[in-house]
Write a protein that holds these residues in place. Structure first.
Motif, mmCIF file in Angstrom:
data_model
loop_
_atom_site.group_PDB
_atom_site.id
_atom_site.type_symbol
_atom_site.label_atom_id
_atom_site.label_comp_id
_atom_site.label_asym_id
_atom_site.label_seq_id
_atom_site.Cartn_x
_atom_site.Cartn_y
_atom_site.Cartn_z
ATOM 1 N N LEU A 170 39.137 23.520 50.518
ATOM 2 C CA LEU A 170 37.922 24.101 49.666
ATOM 3 C C LEU A 170 37.356 22.779 49.142
ATOM 4 C CD1 LEU A 170 39.475 27.382 47.962
ATOM 5 C CD2 LEU A 170 38.031 27.136 50.000
ATOM 6 N N THR A 171 38.205 21.941 48.483
ATOM 7 C CA THR A 171 37.391 20.770 47.677
ATOM 8 C C THR A 171 36.525 20.170 48.821
ATOM 9 O OG1 THR A 171 39.251 20.514 46.210
ATOM 10 C CG2 THR A 171 37.703 18.693 46.745
ATOM 11 N N LYS A 172 37.081 19.692 50.117
ATOM 12 C CA LYS A 172 36.242 19.105 50.845
ATOM 13 C C LYS A 172 34.999 19.955 51.104
ATOM 14 C CE LYS A 172 39.713 16.158 53.208
ATOM 15 N NZ LYS A 172 40.905 16.287 52.288
ATOM 16 N N ARG A 173 34.949 20.981 51.460
ATOM 17 C CA ARG A 173 33.735 21.814 51.867
ATOM 18 C C ARG A 173 32.808 22.088 50.568
ATOM 19 N NH1 ARG A 173 37.938 22.834 55.032
ATOM 20 N NH2 ARG A 173 37.245 23.275 57.145
ATOM 21 N N ARG A 174 33.513 21.907 49.396
ATOM 22 C CA ARG A 174 32.507 21.943 48.185
ATOM 23 C C ARG A 174 31.791 20.771 47.956
ATOM 24 N NH1 ARG A 174 36.913 24.974 45.542
ATOM 25 N NH2 ARG A 174 37.978 22.914 44.767
ATOM 26 N N GLU A 175 32.427 19.552 48.560
ATOM 27 C CA GLU A 175 31.634 18.072 48.455
ATOM 28 C C GLU A 175 30.548 18.335 49.743
ATOM 29 O OE1 GLU A 175 34.874 15.778 49.540
ATOM 30 O OE2 GLU A 175 35.632 15.646 47.746
ATOM 31 N N VAL A 176 30.757 18.983 50.650
ATOM 32 C CA VAL A 176 29.661 19.390 51.766
ATOM 33 C C VAL A 176 28.435 19.927 51.124
ATOM 34 C CG1 VAL A 176 29.018 20.693 53.882
ATOM 35 C CG2 VAL A 176 31.114 19.069 53.784
ATOM 36 N N VAL A 177 28.730 21.261 50.069
ATOM 37 C CA VAL A 177 28.017 22.067 49.787
ATOM 38 C C VAL A 177 27.059 21.403 48.656
ATOM 39 C CG1 VAL A 177 27.565 24.253 48.501
ATOM 40 C CG2 VAL A 177 29.164 24.137 50.188
ATOM 41 N N VAL A 178 27.845 20.515 47.949
ATOM 42 C CA VAL A 178 26.968 19.736 46.908
ATOM 43 C C VAL A 178 26.048 18.731 47.748
ATOM 44 C CG1 VAL A 178 27.348 17.645 45.480
ATOM 45 C CG2 VAL A 178 29.016 19.860 45.437
ATOM 46 N N LYS A 179 26.673 18.123 48.652
ATOM 47 C CA LYS A 179 25.541 17.321 49.599
ATOM 48 C C LYS A 179 24.469 18.135 50.281
ATOM 49 C CE LYS A 179 26.085 14.322 53.682
ATOM 50 N NZ LYS A 179 26.893 13.639 54.708
ATOM 51 N N LEU A 180 24.545 19.010 50.607
ATOM 52 C CA LEU A 180 23.501 19.850 51.348
ATOM 53 C C LEU A 180 22.641 20.496 50.214
ATOM 54 C CD1 LEU A 180 25.450 22.044 54.051
ATOM 55 C CD2 LEU A 180 24.096 19.819 54.317
ATOM 56 N N ALA A 181 23.020 20.807 49.155
ATOM 57 C CA ALA A 181 22.212 21.219 48.022
ATOM 58 C C ALA A 181 21.309 20.038 47.527
ATOM 59 C CB ALA A 181 23.013 21.710 46.739
#
Length: 239
Positions: A170-181
């Motif tokens: 989940l943490t790795k996917r949260r990092e992706v979402v932060v990057k995309l935002a």
């Protein structure tokens, strides 16, 4: 006369409440805008697939947001739409993106996806597909307002024993979402932070019953954090 006094006081109190100014509408909620929520079961929450207005939004954070602001600002004629589907991954969103997102022509698009991707699929695939979904939505409407929500969870239920491994994904996917935002100029809803804070006030099970799906109390946490983020990202003009 003395028997009428409590009734008169109650009527006066009701009138004062009715006359009070409601909480201002978020600046992103312009008249007649369509606000589309996309995601998995956390967004779906047994929404109706027909036109019955009692069930069409399900009973998730989407319902709470729509009910509050739809009632407070009927003059805006806001159109809240829920197209979350239980079990969805980014690849599932991609398959139905034209019909369930682009064809609906939203003015504001909110996406929460990732918990099912955490069961299978690589981080690279998650990022590439998610980025394409957002890119296509912006191409269809260059004025589109975007809200991206972080996938989240708490160590309860079936996820408690394997929490470290689950949360790492989940943490790795949260990092992706932060990057995309950041890349797409989207508002970022930090749901994990909101639930971590909530867990300081009551046990994790009070907010999320199986490690993934929020209770009704947890959905209120989500609704509050979504609105707070949207207000902050698109602040109302100063009077």
């Amino acid at each position: 006369m003395k028997h009428l006094l409590p009734l008169l006081l109650a009527c006066l109190s009701s009138a004062q409440v009715a006359a009070a100014d409601p909480e201002p509408s978020p600046a992103a909620f312009a008249p007649k805008v369509r606000i589309l929520f996309q995601g998995d079961s956390i967004t779906d929450m047994a929404r109706g697939r027909g036109t019955d207005p009692n069930h069409v939004l399900g009973h998730s954070y989407v319902f709470l947001i729509a009910a509050k602001y739809g009632a407070a600002f009927p003059e805006l004629d806001l159109d809240f739409v829920n197209r979350g589907v239980g079990g969805s991954t980014v690849l599932d969103l991609e398959k139905r993106w034209q019909k369930d997102a682009l064809d609906l022509k939203p003015d504001l698009l909110s996406i929460l996806i990732g918990v099912n991707d955490n069961k299978s699929g690589s981080i690279a695939q998650y990022e590439k597909t998610y980025d394409k979904l957002v890119t296509d939505a912006k191409a269809a409407n260059p004025k589109l307002k975007l809200v991206l929500g972080e996938p989240f969870g708490l160590p309860v239920g079936p996820r408690k024993e394997s929490w470290a491994e689950w949360n790492d994904g989940l943490t790795k996917r949260r990092e992706v979402v932060v990057k995309l935002a950041k890349a797409h100029g989207a508002a970022l809803v930090k749901y994990q932070r909101a639930f971590d804070e909530a867990a300081k006030r009551a046990p994790a099970e009070y907010w999320i019953w199986d490690g993934v799906h929020p209770t009704y109390r947890g959905h209120q946490v989500m609704a509050d954090e979504w609105v707070r983020t949207v207000r902050e990202f698109w602040p109302a003009p100063k009077k």
